[in-house]
Write a protein that holds these residues in place. Sequence first.
Motif, short mmCIF file in Angstrom:
data_model
loop_
_atom_site.label_atom_id
_atom_site.label_comp_id
_atom_site.label_asym_id
_atom_site.label_seq_id
_atom_site.Cartn_x
_atom_site.Cartn_y
_atom_site.Cartn_z
N ALA A 10 0.93 -1.30 0.01
CA ALA A 10 -0.07 0.11 -0.02
C ALA A 10 0.80 1.08 0.09
O ALA A 10 2.00 1.32 -0.34
N SER A 11 0.41 2.37 0.36
CA SER A 11 1.12 3.56 0.20
C SER A 11 0.62 4.04 1.68
O SER A 11 -0.23 4.14 2.22
N THR A 12 1.44 5.33 1.94
CA THR A 12 1.38 6.04 3.25
C THR A 12 1.60 7.55 3.15
O THR A 12 2.49 7.80 2.16
N PHE A 13 0.69 8.39 3.71
CA PHE A 13 0.67 9.82 3.71
C PHE A 13 1.31 10.16 4.94
O PHE A 13 0.85 10.22 6.01
N LEU A 14 2.61 11.02 4.72
CA LEU A 14 3.24 11.58 5.88
C LEU A 14 3.21 12.92 5.87
O LEU A 14 3.10 13.75 5.06
N ILE A 15 2.87 13.56 7.30
CA ILE A 15 2.90 14.91 7.58
C ILE A 15 3.61 15.20 8.71
O ILE A 15 3.72 14.72 9.85
N GLU A 16 4.55 16.27 8.27
CA GLU A 16 5.71 16.68 9.48
C GLU A 16 5.22 16.95 10.68
O GLU A 16 5.58 16.68 11.73
N LYS A 17 4.00 17.97 10.74
CA LYS A 17 3.35 18.36 11.79
C LYS A 17 1.93 18.22 11.81
O LYS A 17 1.29 19.24 11.50
N PRO A 18 1.51 17.16 12.11
CA PRO A 18 -0.19 16.78 11.80
C PRO A 18 -0.67 17.40 12.74
O PRO A 18 -0.40 17.63 14.07
N SER A 19 -1.92 17.89 12.36
CA SER A 19 -2.85 18.54 13.24
C SER A 19 -4.29 17.79 12.70
O SER A 19 -4.61 17.31 11.61
N PRO A 20 -5.54 17.82 13.59
CA PRO A 20 -6.69 17.28 12.92
C PRO A 20 -6.96 17.86 11.69
O PRO A 20 -7.56 17.21 10.96
N ASP A 21 -7.03 19.26 11.36
CA ASP A 21 -7.16 19.75 10.06
C ASP A 21 -6.51 19.29 9.16
O ASP A 21 -7.03 18.97 8.04
N LEU A 22 -5.23 19.27 9.25
CA LEU A 22 -4.35 18.61 8.35
C LEU A 22 -4.74 17.18 8.00
O LEU A 22 -4.55 16.66 6.56
N LEU A 23 -4.97 16.43 9.13
CA LEU A 23 -5.31 14.95 8.81
C LEU A 23 -6.55 14.95 8.04
O LEU A 23 -6.75 14.14 6.83
N LEU A 24 -7.60 15.85 8.17
CA LEU A 24 -8.83 15.65 7.64
C LEU A 24 -8.63 16.16 6.21
O LEU A 24 -9.09 15.88 5.25
N PRO B 176 -6.67 9.01 20.88
CA PRO B 176 -8.22 9.49 21.36
C PRO B 176 -8.19 10.90 21.44
O PRO B 176 -9.33 11.49 21.07
N THR B 177 -7.03 11.61 21.79
CA THR B 177 -7.24 13.34 22.01
C THR B 177 -7.49 13.53 20.52
O THR B 177 -8.53 14.62 20.33
N ALA B 178 -6.89 13.31 19.55
CA ALA B 178 -7.14 13.54 18.08
C ALA B 178 -8.53 13.37 17.70
O ALA B 178 -9.09 14.06 16.76
N TRP B 179 -8.85 12.04 18.13
CA TRP B 179 -10.16 11.50 17.60
C TRP B 179 -11.20 12.29 17.95
O TRP B 179 -12.20 12.89 17.44
N ARG B 180 -11.17 13.14 19.40
CA ARG B 180 -12.02 13.75 19.94
C ARG B 180 -12.18 15.16 19.39
O ARG B 180 -13.24 15.80 19.09
N VAL B 181 -10.90 15.54 18.80
CA VAL B 181 -11.11 16.85 18.20
C VAL B 181 -11.58 16.74 16.60
O VAL B 181 -12.32 17.51 16.13
N ILE B 182 -11.01 15.59 15.99
CA ILE B 182 -11.55 15.71 14.50
C ILE B 182 -13.06 15.10 14.54
O ILE B 182 -13.87 15.94 13.65
#
Length: 532
Positions: free
Chosen positions: A257-271, A286-292
């Motif tokens: 498969a492939s993977t997406f890398l983010i140097e400074k991930p945030s909920p908004d960048l993940l979304l 869990p903290t991020a899932w809560r915000v997302i």
Amino acid sequence: MKHYTDTFAHDHLPELSAQPGYSFLDLPQFQRPEMLNCVDRLLDQHIREGRGEQPCLHTFETTWTYQELFEKSNQIAQVLVHDLKLQSGNRVLIRSANSPMMVACWFAILKAGGIVVATMPLLRSKELTTIIDCAEISHAFCAADLEEEMHLVKSDNLQSVCYFGNGQLEALMAKYEPVFDNYHTHSESVALIGFTSGTTGLPKMTAHYHRDILNICEAFPAYSLQPTADDIFIGSPPIGFTFGLGGLVLFPLYYGASTFLIEKPSPDLLLQAIQDHKITICFTAPTAWRVITTKVNDYDISSLRKCVSAGETLPLKVWQDWFDVTGLKIIDGIGATEMLHIFISSNETNMKPGATGLPITGYEAKIVDASGTEITDGTPGRLAVRGITGCKYLNRPEKQAEYVQYGWNLTGDVFRKDEDGYYWFVARGDDMIISSGYNIAAIEVESVLIGHEDVAECAVVGLPDDERGMLVCAYIVLNDTTKASDVLKNRIQHWFKEVAAPYKYPRVIHFVEALPKTETGKIQRFKLKNQD
């Protein structure tokens, strides 16, 4: 059996009698040949079988194919051997945010016969120096944007630091053809050393074999995710964490498969990435899932099919809120650096909301009391695990004896098992603070705080928090109690983030006149926990 020229790692493995028992290694998916370099299966095999032009590593700016990762890893391996004079078995540190070049360095080190020690970009020079000295690290790769702190590292062990992103490593790579014959490691050659925070003393080094790296790819992802070559993985954990290493590098590449890398991930960048790049599998805490959950309606996440949570226990409310909004079930799991990755989890067919889950294929678990006797009546007790991986602390026999007892790995967690065999998290069994997925040892925070000129004594505990799981809370006795003020609290917090990894800083500070202690002078942290 001689694995490496530099035998430090193997010389410091625990005695066989102190290592855990293993189980399930006789299953076909976990059987490996005696001679094994895990990079061959994770990367090189895709090239041999004609998948070189398939996408492998994505960022917001670029995409590398499997062929590009293969060639760059080969060139970096050439640099290691010919320019940096790496000897097989040498430990090599990587200091970088999640990026394609970090992944290329990771593979190159193993190709060249080195041992990987990946670190988080937030670590400061004092922490890096401790890691380098404990593991007697001789070489380091460092992202150029993190070089300032690296320059402050002072260690007689470190022979060379090579920077990438500023042209230094890239210029050396350009001298070489993109070919390399992988070092012939054994299945039980040490491939990586993961540092795990302890509650006392030096950090612990846990070693994992080439065999271990491949076998975890047949465990959790096969049990919970059922990945295919069409999947695109994403997540927030640093590759320096074994949780991030598995979810963002090992698992996707094992399955093509492939993977997406983010140097400074945030909920908004993940979304944003999930929406724009049709991500299918997401790993975060869990903290991020809560915000997302609060932001997800602003994005199209229809491509997402699997959601994974680990790093701290997943509150039922977070699971339910996400399910109510998206119809997706978050897969909870518990793992440990000592075990390399997740060993208890669930999948969509057997999930019980609120429970961590069942032992996945490759592992068995039980609840035991202080004497190691199994508890079968649902009473909480210590979690004991055994399977295809296990704790192998380097040079720490006393810690090995604490973690491995009666042939089982004791994780330090308190769990209960219900009548259906599901495991439910109850509490941590020590003073480890787990905040937003980070493991923070109270003693580490205390050792930094005591270095502040105004601090006479301090004690650190974890406080429950809806947003982060736990907060780092410091009780401080000042040299001059008349200085106590909110201004001083802010000054201490700011100072802390300058001298240590910022995620460890105390978000709550209480100035007190004295700390509760026993007659022998031991701080009674349980009394402090009960004050809030």
